[in-house]
Design an enzyme around this catalytic site. Structure first.
Site, PDB file in Angstrom:
ATOM      1  N   LYS A  66      -1.524  -1.839  12.335  1.00 26.05           N
ATOM      2  CA  LYS A  66      -1.860  -2.598  11.027  1.00 26.05           C
ATOM      3  C   LYS A  66      -0.601  -3.427  10.751  1.00 26.05           C
ATOM      4  O   LYS A  66       0.550  -3.176  11.291  1.00 26.05           O
ATOM      5  CB  LYS A  66      -2.007  -1.485   9.947  1.00 26.05           C
ATOM      6  CG  LYS A  66      -3.401  -0.893  10.054  1.00 26.05           C
ATOM      7  CD  LYS A  66      -4.337  -1.658   9.156  1.00 26.05           C
ATOM      8  CE  LYS A  66      -5.717  -1.121   9.267  1.00 26.05           C
ATOM      9  NZ  LYS A  66      -6.222   0.258   8.677  1.00 26.05           N
ATOM     10  N   SER A  79     -13.143  -3.753   5.489  1.00 25.65           N
ATOM     11  CA  SER A  79     -11.861  -2.712   5.805  1.00 25.65           C
ATOM     12  C   SER A  79     -11.242  -2.259   4.774  1.00 25.65           C
ATOM     13  O   SER A  79     -10.803  -1.213   4.767  1.00 25.65           O
ATOM     14  CB  SER A  79     -11.026  -3.442   6.769  1.00 25.65           C
ATOM     15  OG  SER A  79     -10.418  -4.464   6.288  1.00 25.65           O
ATOM     16  N   ASN A 114      -4.919  -9.580  11.092  1.00 29.29           N
ATOM     17  CA  ASN A 114      -5.295 -10.449   9.945  1.00 29.29           C
ATOM     18  C   ASN A 114      -4.074 -10.700   9.302  1.00 29.29           C
ATOM     19  O   ASN A 114      -3.374  -9.881   9.065  1.00 29.29           O
ATOM     20  CB  ASN A 114      -6.641  -9.967   9.270  1.00 29.29           C
ATOM     21  CG  ASN A 114      -7.784  -9.919  10.145  1.00 29.29           C
ATOM     22  OD1 ASN A 114      -7.965 -10.591  10.923  1.00 29.29           O
ATOM     23  ND2 ASN A 114      -8.685  -9.043   9.724  1.00 29.29           N
ATOM     24  N   ALA A 123     -14.645  -2.926  14.765  1.00 31.60           N
ATOM     25  CA  ALA A 123     -14.410  -1.743  15.178  1.00 31.60           C
ATOM     26  C   ALA A 123     -14.126  -0.580  14.225  1.00 31.60           C
ATOM     27  O   ALA A 123     -13.420  -1.022  13.511  1.00 31.60           O
ATOM     28  CB  ALA A 123     -13.709  -1.869  16.683  1.00 31.60           C
ATOM     29  N   LYS A 153      -9.805 -17.069   8.333  1.00 31.43           N
ATOM     30  CA  LYS A 153      -9.764 -15.802   8.203  1.00 31.43           C
ATOM     31  C   LYS A 153      -9.212 -15.204   6.774  1.00 31.43           C
ATOM     32  O   LYS A 153      -9.589 -14.283   6.255  1.00 31.43           O
ATOM     33  CB  LYS A 153      -9.300 -15.015   9.525  1.00 31.43           C
ATOM     34  CG  LYS A 153      -9.641 -13.647   9.532  1.00 31.43           C
ATOM     35  CD  LYS A 153     -11.029 -13.382  10.380  1.00 31.43           C
ATOM     36  CE  LYS A 153     -11.169 -11.545  10.503  1.00 31.43           C
ATOM     37  NZ  LYS A 153     -12.226 -11.492  11.310  1.00 31.43           N
ATOM     38  N   GLY A 165      -5.871   2.336  17.439  1.00 32.06           N
ATOM     39  CA  GLY A 165      -6.720   2.553  16.613  1.00 32.06           C
ATOM     40  C   GLY A 165      -8.090   1.914  16.794  1.00 32.06           C
ATOM     41  O   GLY A 165      -8.379   1.940  18.057  1.00 32.06           O
ATOM     42  N   GLU A 206      -4.075  -3.580   3.584  1.00 34.11           N
ATOM     43  CA  GLU A 206      -3.234  -4.685   4.340  1.00 34.11           C
ATOM     44  C   GLU A 206      -2.869  -5.922   3.142  1.00 34.11           C
ATOM     45  O   GLU A 206      -2.649  -7.060   3.665  1.00 34.11           O
ATOM     46  CB  GLU A 206      -3.797  -5.337   5.325  1.00 34.11           C
ATOM     47  CG  GLU A 206      -3.793  -4.140   6.626  1.00 34.11           C
ATOM     48  CD  GLU A 206      -3.953  -4.987   8.007  1.00 34.11           C
ATOM     49  OE1 GLU A 206      -3.145  -4.980   8.942  1.00 34.11           O
ATOM     50  OE2 GLU A 206      -5.346  -5.380   8.148  1.00 34.11           O
ATOM     51  N   ASN A 218     -20.290  -5.687   0.786  1.00 29.38           N
ATOM     52  CA  ASN A 218     -20.159  -6.992   0.767  1.00 29.38           C
ATOM     53  C   ASN A 218     -21.162  -7.813   0.042  1.00 29.38           C
ATOM     54  O   ASN A 218     -20.879  -9.120  -0.404  1.00 29.38           O
ATOM     55  CB  ASN A 218     -19.934  -7.636   2.447  1.00 29.38           C
ATOM     56  CG  ASN A 218     -18.822  -7.147   3.103  1.00 29.38           C
ATOM     57  OD1 ASN A 218     -17.937  -6.395   2.574  1.00 29.38           O
ATOM     58  ND2 ASN A 218     -18.543  -7.468   4.393  1.00 29.38           N
TER      59      ASN A 218
HETATM   60  N1  LIG Z   1     -10.776  -3.082  13.116  1.00 22.70           N
HETATM   61  C1  LIG Z   1     -11.628  -4.050  12.960  1.00 22.70           C
HETATM   62  O1  LIG Z   1     -12.435  -4.025  13.177  1.00 22.70           O
HETATM   63  C2  LIG Z   1     -10.492  -5.310  12.958  1.00 22.70           C
HETATM   64  C3  LIG Z   1     -10.981  -6.436  13.118  1.00 22.70           C
HETATM   65  C4  LIG Z   1     -10.282  -7.844  13.253  1.00 22.70           C
HETATM   66  C5  LIG Z   1      -8.815  -7.616  12.987  1.00 22.70           C
HETATM   67  N2  LIG Z   1      -8.368  -6.314  12.871  1.00 22.70           N
HETATM   68  C6  LIG Z   1      -6.938  -6.302  12.709  1.00 22.70           C
HETATM   69  O2  LIG Z   1      -6.213  -5.471  13.652  1.00 22.70           O
HETATM   70  C7  LIG Z   1      -5.138  -4.611  13.257  1.00 22.70           C
HETATM   71  C8  LIG Z   1      -5.528  -3.229  13.474  1.00 22.70           C
HETATM   72  O3  LIG Z   1      -6.730  -2.627  12.834  1.00 22.70           O
HETATM   73  P1  LIG Z   1      -7.447  -1.372  12.920  1.00 22.70           P
HETATM   74  O4  LIG Z   1      -8.586  -1.567  12.251  1.00 22.70           O
HETATM   75  O5  LIG Z   1      -7.315  -1.224  14.479  1.00 22.70           O
HETATM   76  O6  LIG Z   1      -6.477  -0.280  12.471  1.00 22.70           O
HETATM   77  P2  LIG Z   1      -6.325   1.284  12.767  1.00 22.70           P
HETATM   78  O7  LIG Z   1      -7.425   1.830  13.156  1.00 22.70           O
HETATM   79  O8  LIG Z   1      -5.521   2.076  11.639  1.00 22.70           O
HETATM   80  O9  LIG Z   1      -5.475   1.106  14.039  1.00 22.70           O
HETATM   81  C9  LIG Z   1      -4.119   1.018  14.167  1.00 22.70           C
HETATM   82  C10 LIG Z   1      -3.399   2.402  14.809  1.00 22.70           C
HETATM   83  O10 LIG Z   1      -2.034   2.215  15.147  1.00 22.70           O
HETATM   84  C11 LIG Z   1      -1.596   3.376  15.300  1.00 22.70           C
HETATM   85  N3  LIG Z   1      -0.037   3.039  15.116  1.00 22.70           N
HETATM   86  C12 LIG Z   1       0.573   2.579  14.020  1.00 22.70           C
HETATM   87  N4  LIG Z   1       1.940   2.688  14.517  1.00 22.70           N
HETATM   88  C13 LIG Z   1       2.186   3.442  15.597  1.00 22.70           C
HETATM   89  C14 LIG Z   1       3.250   3.619  16.505  1.00 22.70           C
HETATM   90  N5  LIG Z   1       4.583   3.470  16.065  1.00 22.70           N
HETATM   91  N6  LIG Z   1       3.039   4.379  17.469  1.00 22.70           N
HETATM   92  C15 LIG Z   1       1.738   4.781  17.871  1.00 22.70           C
HETATM   93  N7  LIG Z   1       0.515   4.431  17.215  1.00 22.70           N
HETATM   94  C16 LIG Z   1       1.021   3.636  16.014  1.00 22.70           C
HETATM   95  C17 LIG Z   1      -2.195   3.945  13.890  1.00 22.70           C
HETATM   96  O11 LIG Z   1      -1.999   5.352  13.952  1.00 22.70           O
HETATM   97  P3  LIG Z   1      -2.115   6.134  12.470  1.00 22.70           P
HETATM   98  O12 LIG Z   1      -3.420   5.944  11.999  1.00 22.70           O
HETATM   99  O13 LIG Z   1      -1.568   7.595  12.688  1.00 22.70           O
HETATM  100  O14 LIG Z   1      -1.372   5.461  11.437  1.00 22.70           O
HETATM  101  C18 LIG Z   1      -3.802   3.598  14.242  1.00 22.70           C
HETATM  102  O15 LIG Z   1      -4.165   4.679  15.043  1.00 22.70           O
HETATM  103  C19 LIG Z   1      -5.188  -4.752  11.616  1.00 22.70           C
HETATM  104  O16 LIG Z   1      -4.309  -5.719  11.276  1.00 22.70           O
HETATM  105  C20 LIG Z   1      -6.580  -5.307  11.410  1.00 22.70           C
HETATM  106  O17 LIG Z   1      -6.461  -6.450  10.228  1.00 22.70           O
HETATM  107  C21 LIG Z   1      -8.973  -5.161  12.918  1.00 22.70           C
END
Ligand SMILES: NC(=O)c1ccc[n+]([C@@H]2O[C@H](COP(=O)([O-])OP(=O)(O)OC[C@H]3O[C@@H](n4cnc5c(N)ncnc54)[C@H](OP(=O)(O)O)[C@@H]3O)[C@@H](O)[C@H]2O)c1
Length: 313
Positions: A81, A259, A107, A133, A190, A9, A271, A208
């Site tokens: 997630k 987010s 997080n 991101a 966080k 993701g 989340e 925000n």
């Molecule tokens: N994005 C940020 O800026 C950021 C910053 C700090 C922390 N985080 C943390 O990082 C984590 C991920 O966030 P994100 O923003 O990257 O979320 P995201 O964009 O939803 O990415 C998660 C990815 O994992 C995929 N996925 C889930 N289960 C899967 C499986 N069994 N097999 C293959 N792919 C699978 C999802 O596919 P689907 O979309 O099809 O469900 C999605 O593409 C979260 O806990 C968030 O709190 C994110």
């Protein structure tokens, strides 16, 4: 290092783009995004903070976990997630995909408990990242904000070895990172920031800056922070100036959509169970009352529920 990014993701794609410069990176994703990268052969990485765009050629791309059966890695970065953690870890175990180290970038609270349940023998490392991101289109990842990543070991005899190694690798590829001994402090900080900014902006549908500018929110912000400070204190974590920190972060990120707000806009699950929901659960265990966090939790859950019900007609 031979690294598997499990969950391509936003954050997984950003990490894959950077880490592939210096490591053997494998990517497991699903849906249009991974298909697009596979078809084209490259991922587009846009660094919004310096207005650049580059093609990152990735070769080890997997849209089904079965294709990775029996493979071994130096480290698996779990980038799904929080609510998808269990199913991802179950699939990894079912397919006998092995690694001495698993890194969790989610997080929120309750992550290490899930990790512990599924990974009895591995070293478990946690990362709290201030990078931002998102995926604007399939095959493209925006690195929207460059921030520091704190990496710390949770379980396992070699947890600190791996935590230091991962922090070093991230630095090498241009992502500022630091190994820390007290990762719990960073997890709670966080959590505290997210527990205010995320749900309030999501419920109100504001950027925000709403956290700073809407004066009617101030008493609620104060109460949420006090409850979290009390829960954290019982866990041995000092968050004494949480309210000021939250306001400062909201000020610095004033034009951002959190987010959780983005999830709500897209009609996606949030989340919240791992943020305010987790504070409520931990509060109950520790005998700390958390009525404001509970109210916020129910409101966000109701908002999620409203996606599946016709209630405005
Ligand atoms: N994005 C940020 O800026 C950021 C910053 C700090 C922390 N985080 C943390 O990082 C984590 C991920 O966030 P994100 O923003 O990257 O979320 P995201 O964009 O939803 O990415 C998660 C990815 O994992 C995929 N996925 C889930 N289960 C899967 C499986 N069994 N097999 C293959 N792919 C699978 C999802 O596919 P689907 O979309 O099809 O469900 C999605 O593409 C979260 O806990 C968030 O709190 C994110």
């Amino acid at each position: 290092m031979k690294i598997l990014i499990a969950g391509m993701g936003s954050i997984g794609s950003m990490l894959a783009a950077y880490l592939s410069r210096n490591n053997e990176v494998y990517c497991l994703g699903r849906g249009q995004h991974i298909e697009k990268i596979r078809d084209r052969g490259y991922l587009i990485l846009r660094k919004l903070f310096q207005n650049t765009e580059e093609r990152v050629y990735l070769s080890n791309l997997y849209a089904s976990i079965s294709e990775l059966s029996g493979k071994e890695f130096d480290c698996i970065f779990i980038c799904v997630k929080a609510y998808d953690l269990k199913s991802m870890l179950r699939e990894i175990a079912d397919k006998s995909i092995k690694s001495p180290c698993f890194l969790f970038i989610q997080n929120g609270l309750g992550i290490s408990e899930v990790a512990r349940e599924f990974l009895k023998d591995a070293n478990i490392v946690r990362a709290i990242t201030n990078n931002g991101a998102n995926i604007p289109d399939p095959g493209v990842v925006n690195h929207a904000g460059l921030g520091e990543t704190y990496v710390g070991g949770l379980y396992g005899d070699e947890k600190d070895y791996y935590s230091k190694l991962i922090a070093k690798e991230l630095n090498k590829v241009g992502l500022p990172a630091k190994h820390v001994e007290n990762i719990k402090q960073y997890i709670f900080l966080k959590l505290g920031i997210n527990a205010v900014i995320n749900p309030l902006t999501a419920i109100l549908g504001v950027k925000n800056k709403g956290i700073v500018e809407l004066q009617w929110l101030r008493p609620i912000i104060k109460k949420i922070c006090i409850e979290i400070m009390e829960v954290a204190k019982k866990e041995g974590v000092d968050l004494s100036n949480l309210e000021e920190i939250v306001l400062e972060v909201a000020r610095k990120t004033r034009e951002n959509k959190s987010s959780m707000l983005q999830d709500i806009i897209k009609g996606k699950r949030t989340e919240i169970d791992y943020i305010n929901g987790a504070i409520v659960r931990l509060g109950r265990e520790l005998n700390v009352k958390t009525p404001f966090n509970e109210l916020i939790y129910y409101l966000v859950k109701a908002r999620e529920e409203s996606f599946t019900k016709i209630i405005s007609k």
